[in-house]
Design a protein around this motif. Structure first.
Motif, PDB file in Angstrom:
ATOM      1  N   MET A   1      -5.621   4.990   6.884  1.00 18.72           N
ATOM      2  CA  MET A   1      -4.713   3.601   5.921  1.00 18.72           C
ATOM      3  C   MET A   1      -3.829   2.595   6.304  1.00 18.72           C
ATOM      4  O   MET A   1      -3.077   3.824   6.977  1.00 18.72           O
ATOM      5  N   SER A   2      -4.160   1.564   6.684  1.00 19.46           N
ATOM      6  CA  SER A   2      -2.995   0.668   7.028  1.00 19.46           C
ATOM      7  C   SER A   2      -2.374   0.532   6.580  1.00 19.46           C
ATOM      8  O   SER A   2      -2.246   0.870   5.256  1.00 19.46           O
ATOM      9  N   PRO A   3      -0.600   0.091   7.558  1.00 19.16           N
ATOM     10  CA  PRO A   3       0.387   0.201   5.800  1.00 19.16           C
ATOM     11  C   PRO A   3       0.441  -1.052   5.598  1.00 19.16           C
ATOM     12  O   PRO A   3       0.007  -2.185   6.177  1.00 19.16           O
ATOM     13  N   VAL A   4       1.455  -1.268   4.461  1.00 22.56           N
ATOM     14  CA  VAL A   4       1.040  -2.619   3.513  1.00 22.56           C
ATOM     15  C   VAL A   4       2.662  -2.634   3.717  1.00 22.56           C
ATOM     16  O   VAL A   4       4.015  -3.008   3.569  1.00 22.56           O
ATOM     17  N   ALA A   5       2.473  -4.619   4.262  1.00 21.30           N
ATOM     18  CA  ALA A   5       3.598  -5.035   4.329  1.00 21.30           C
ATOM     19  C   ALA A   5       4.109  -5.557   3.182  1.00 21.30           C
ATOM     20  O   ALA A   5       3.564  -5.783   2.041  1.00 21.30           O
ATOM     21  N   PRO A   6       5.565  -5.558   2.842  1.00 24.09           N
ATOM     22  CA  PRO A   6       6.519  -5.471   1.570  1.00 24.09           C
ATOM     23  C   PRO A   6       6.557  -6.970   1.157  1.00 24.09           C
ATOM     24  O   PRO A   6       6.251  -7.590   1.984  1.00 24.09           O
ATOM     25  N   LEU A   7       6.190  -7.420  -0.113  1.00 27.54           N
ATOM     26  CA  LEU A   7       6.635  -8.540  -0.462  1.00 27.54           C
ATOM     27  C   LEU A   7       7.881  -9.420   0.149  1.00 27.54           C
ATOM     28  O   LEU A   7       8.542  -9.102   0.460  1.00 27.54           O
ATOM     29  N   THR A   8       7.008 -10.605  -0.127  1.00 27.59           N
ATOM     30  CA  THR A   8       7.647 -12.057   0.855  1.00 27.59           C
ATOM     31  C   THR A   8       8.101 -12.606   0.286  1.00 27.59           C
ATOM     32  O   THR A   8       7.891 -12.037  -1.260  1.00 27.59           O
ATOM     33  N   ARG A   9       9.830 -12.632   0.327  1.00 29.36           N
ATOM     34  CA  ARG A   9      10.532 -14.105  -0.823  1.00 29.36           C
ATOM     35  C   ARG A   9       9.641 -15.343  -1.187  1.00 29.36           C
ATOM     36  O   ARG A   9       9.540 -15.843  -2.226  1.00 29.36           O
ATOM     37  N   GLU A 178     -15.106  -1.187 -10.318  1.00 35.14           N
ATOM     38  CA  GLU A 178     -16.090  -0.194  -9.603  1.00 35.14           C
ATOM     39  C   GLU A 178     -17.253  -0.582  -8.138  1.00 35.14           C
ATOM     40  O   GLU A 178     -17.519  -0.501  -7.091  1.00 35.14           O
ATOM     41  N   ALA A 179     -16.367  -1.959  -8.106  1.00 37.31           N
ATOM     42  CA  ALA A 179     -16.830  -2.962  -6.797  1.00 37.31           C
ATOM     43  C   ALA A 179     -16.011  -2.765  -5.740  1.00 37.31           C
ATOM     44  O   ALA A 179     -15.875  -3.684  -5.052  1.00 37.31           O
ATOM     45  N   ALA A 180     -14.379  -2.000  -5.976  1.00 36.78           N
ATOM     46  CA  ALA A 180     -14.249  -1.988  -4.860  1.00 36.78           C
ATOM     47  C   ALA A 180     -14.443  -1.077  -3.352  1.00 36.78           C
ATOM     48  O   ALA A 180     -15.602   0.046  -3.822  1.00 36.78           O
ATOM     49  N   LYS A 181     -14.388  -1.177  -2.469  1.00 42.72           N
ATOM     50  CA  LYS A 181     -14.918  -0.705  -1.441  1.00 42.72           C
ATOM     51  C   LYS A 181     -13.759  -0.913   0.311  1.00 42.72           C
ATOM     52  O   LYS A 181     -13.873  -0.091   1.193  1.00 42.72           O
ATOM     53  N   GLY A 182     -12.816  -1.526  -0.054  1.00 45.03           N
ATOM     54  CA  GLY A 182     -11.882  -1.737   1.293  1.00 45.03           C
ATOM     55  C   GLY A 182     -10.780  -0.970   0.706  1.00 45.03           C
ATOM     56  O   GLY A 182     -10.607   0.478  -0.033  1.00 45.03           O
ATOM     57  N   GLN A 183      -9.297  -1.276   0.616  1.00 42.22           N
ATOM     58  CA  GLN A 183      -7.685  -0.554   0.989  1.00 42.22           C
ATOM     59  C   GLN A 183      -7.585  -1.009  -0.962  1.00 42.22           C
ATOM     60  O   GLN A 183      -8.011  -2.131  -0.738  1.00 42.22           O
ATOM     61  N   VAL A 184      -7.216  -0.472  -1.836  1.00 42.78           N
ATOM     62  CA  VAL A 184      -6.372  -0.726  -3.070  1.00 42.78           C
ATOM     63  C   VAL A 184      -5.207  -1.112  -3.098  1.00 42.78           C
ATOM     64  O   VAL A 184      -4.232   0.178  -2.898  1.00 42.78           O
ATOM     65  N   LYS A 213      -8.452   8.092  -3.259  1.00 45.41           N
ATOM     66  CA  LYS A 213      -6.895   8.412  -3.229  1.00 45.41           C
ATOM     67  C   LYS A 213      -6.134   8.125  -2.355  1.00 45.41           C
ATOM     68  O   LYS A 213      -4.693   7.577  -1.866  1.00 45.41           O
ATOM     69  N   GLU A 214      -6.817   7.948  -0.677  1.00 40.92           N
ATOM     70  CA  GLU A 214      -5.962   8.046   0.446  1.00 40.92           C
ATOM     71  C   GLU A 214      -6.156   6.532   0.698  1.00 40.92           C
ATOM     72  O   GLU A 214      -5.629   6.126   1.858  1.00 40.92           O
ATOM     73  N   ASN A 215      -7.133   6.343   0.461  1.00 41.15           N
ATOM     74  CA  ASN A 215      -7.272   4.174   0.375  1.00 41.15           C
ATOM     75  C   ASN A 215      -6.594   3.423  -1.051  1.00 41.15           C
ATOM     76  O   ASN A 215      -6.780   2.374  -1.175  1.00 41.15           O
ATOM     77  N   VAL A 216      -5.329   4.221  -2.082  1.00 40.22           N
ATOM     78  CA  VAL A 216      -4.223   3.575  -2.130  1.00 40.22           C
ATOM     79  C   VAL A 216      -2.989   3.274  -2.010  1.00 40.22           C
ATOM     80  O   VAL A 216      -2.383   4.322  -1.186  1.00 40.22           O
ATOM     81  N   ASP A 238       4.536   9.796  -3.570  1.00 36.80           N
ATOM     82  CA  ASP A 238       3.941   9.265  -2.633  1.00 36.80           C
ATOM     83  C   ASP A 238       2.772   8.835  -2.945  1.00 36.80           C
ATOM     84  O   ASP A 238       2.429   9.477  -4.291  1.00 36.80           O
ATOM     85  N   PRO A 239       1.534   7.599  -2.358  1.00 38.41           N
ATOM     86  CA  PRO A 239       0.555   7.258  -2.975  1.00 38.41           C
ATOM     87  C   PRO A 239      -0.456   8.042  -3.180  1.00 38.41           C
ATOM     88  O   PRO A 239      -1.174   7.677  -4.251  1.00 38.41           O
ATOM     89  N   ALA A 240      -0.638   8.744  -2.764  1.00 41.34           N
ATOM     90  CA  ALA A 240      -1.675   9.748  -3.028  1.00 41.34           C
ATOM     91  C   ALA A 240      -1.820  10.506  -4.111  1.00 41.34           C
ATOM     92  O   ALA A 240      -2.202  10.854  -5.444  1.00 41.34           O
TER      93      ALA A 240
END
Length: 396
Positions: A1-9, A178-184, A213-216, A238-240
């Protein structure tokens, strides 16, 4: 799973503008509500006309012009049949619940608008931006003026209005998840058992047909839990693991105990790299009867040879004192008679006495102990959500 950038201002400020725009569209009078109801009627007619056109193209018998569904049935059909994915967005899908106050901002903001801001900047799929939910969201069925006009002017029963409002969001949310197929990406500090996120969406995402759970991942920090030790908090953050827990699992209360949390933790699936920490956490929770036993108060530690703390010297540093170098007090004679010399007691070696040529200190002055830190979630994106009285939209 690719890292998620934090929210920007910039994204947070965009979310605030989106929230203001949504509030501006909400009916503020019966006249506003009548205009919006007229739009719903127009949408119903347009949907009916499209169905007739498709039927003609397929060579089937079209529905009669007067066979329009009633207003609430039409709205339920939107939740059931309209698209829950935007073709101009990517595969990553955002889920959200409740609200929080981002660090550096002066007020709370609903997480749906943070998700929508990232939908614009990062290409996330966001439920309220899809054709199905976007239309329902724009109907403002929870608005009091809309309820008045629909029931008094258009004959909609209060029971049918409540039933429709309660049904449409869980149904469209279930289809969306149900339509999710990428990262959540989850925009929530905590997950309530009765929220749409906890009761519907994450169950679908984590189910046999979901992404797992690995993609959340989460874009809002897990709130500090002062009644839990750091190792257990870190495991739960931990997200998982976090996506499988509910706020009610670890909340404090008369009917809550460490053993109940241990039972919940023991029943969830954790990644391989967390199994050791998971086993240790379950054992630690099962070993105590109350949360107070997990985080006992700090105990003062005393050591032989240390005197009581004295005030800090200028500069705030530890100060070593040697009686031979200390001047007598002004009100004492410099050559006061002394008692017969007694053998010096053996004093443990402390401080700088290990240095060659350094005098042996008789006392060690240390600064006062600081007060224990008090856990707080103020000003960060990790409030104790759902602790406040429930607003109409808390089900999200």
């Amino acid at each position: 799973m690719s890292p998620v950038a934090p929210l920007t201002r910039e994204e947070i400020e965009l979310a605030q503008r989106l929230e203001a725009k949504h509030k501006a569209g909400e009916p503020r009078s019966r006249a506003d509500a009548r205009k919006l109801v007229a739009k719903i009627f127009a949408d119903r007619q347009a949907a009916h006309d499209r169905q007739r056109e498709l039927a003609l193209q397929e060579g089937t018998e079209p529905a009669g012009e007067n066979e329009l569904p009633d207003l609430m049935s039409f709205i339920r059909s939107v939740a059931e049949k309209e698209e829950v994915t935007r073709p101009d967005r990517g595969d990553d899908r955002a889920l959200w619940s409740w609200q929080s106050q981002p660090e550096g901002m002066d007020r709370e903001i609903k997480h749906r608008f943070l998700a929508q801001a990232c939908g614009e900047t990062r290409g996330y799929q966001v439920l309220e931006d899809t054709p199905a939910a976007g239309r329902m969201d724009g109907y403002y069925l929870g608005n009091s003026f809309m309820a008045e006009v629909l029931t008094s002017d258009y004959g909609v029963s209060e029971a049918d209005l409540r039933k429709t409002t309660a049904e449409i969001w869980p149904r469209v949310s279930d289809r969306y998840a149900e339509a999710a197929k990428g990262q959540v990406l989850v925009f929530a500090a905590e997950i309530g058992e009765g929220s749409v996120l906890g009761a519907t969406e994450l169950k679908r995402v984590l189910g046999p047909e979901g992404v797992g759970k690995e993609n959340v991942d989460f874009l809002v920090d897990f709130p500090h839990q002062g009644h839990l030790p750091a190792d257990i908090r870190n495991l739960m953050a931990d997200p998982a693991v976090r996506c499988q827990l509910r706020r009610e699992d670890y909340a404090q209360g008369e009917d809550k105990s460490p053993t109940s949390l241990a039972g919940k933790l023991a029943g969830i699936d954790v990644p391989e790299h967390l199994k050791e920490a998971h086993t240790a956490a379950v054992a630690k929770l099962n070993a105590v009867a109350s949360y107070a036993e997990l985080t006992p108060p700090q105990v003062e530690i005393t050591e032989p040879g240390l005197t009581a703390p004295e005030p800090l010297q200028p500069g705030g540093h530890l100060t070593f004192q040697d009686p031979e170098l200390t001047e007598p007090a002004p009100d004492q004679p410099a050559s006061a008679p002394t008692a017969p010399a007694q053998p010096e007691p053996r004093v443990p070696v402390h401080g700088a006495s290990f240095l060659h040529g350094a005098p042996l200190p008789r006392t060690l002055v240390v600064p006062p102990r600081p007060a224990p830190a008090v856990a707080s979630t103020h000003g960060v994106m990790n409030p104790a959500v759902e602790a406040a009285p429930k607003a109409p939209e808390i089900g999200r």
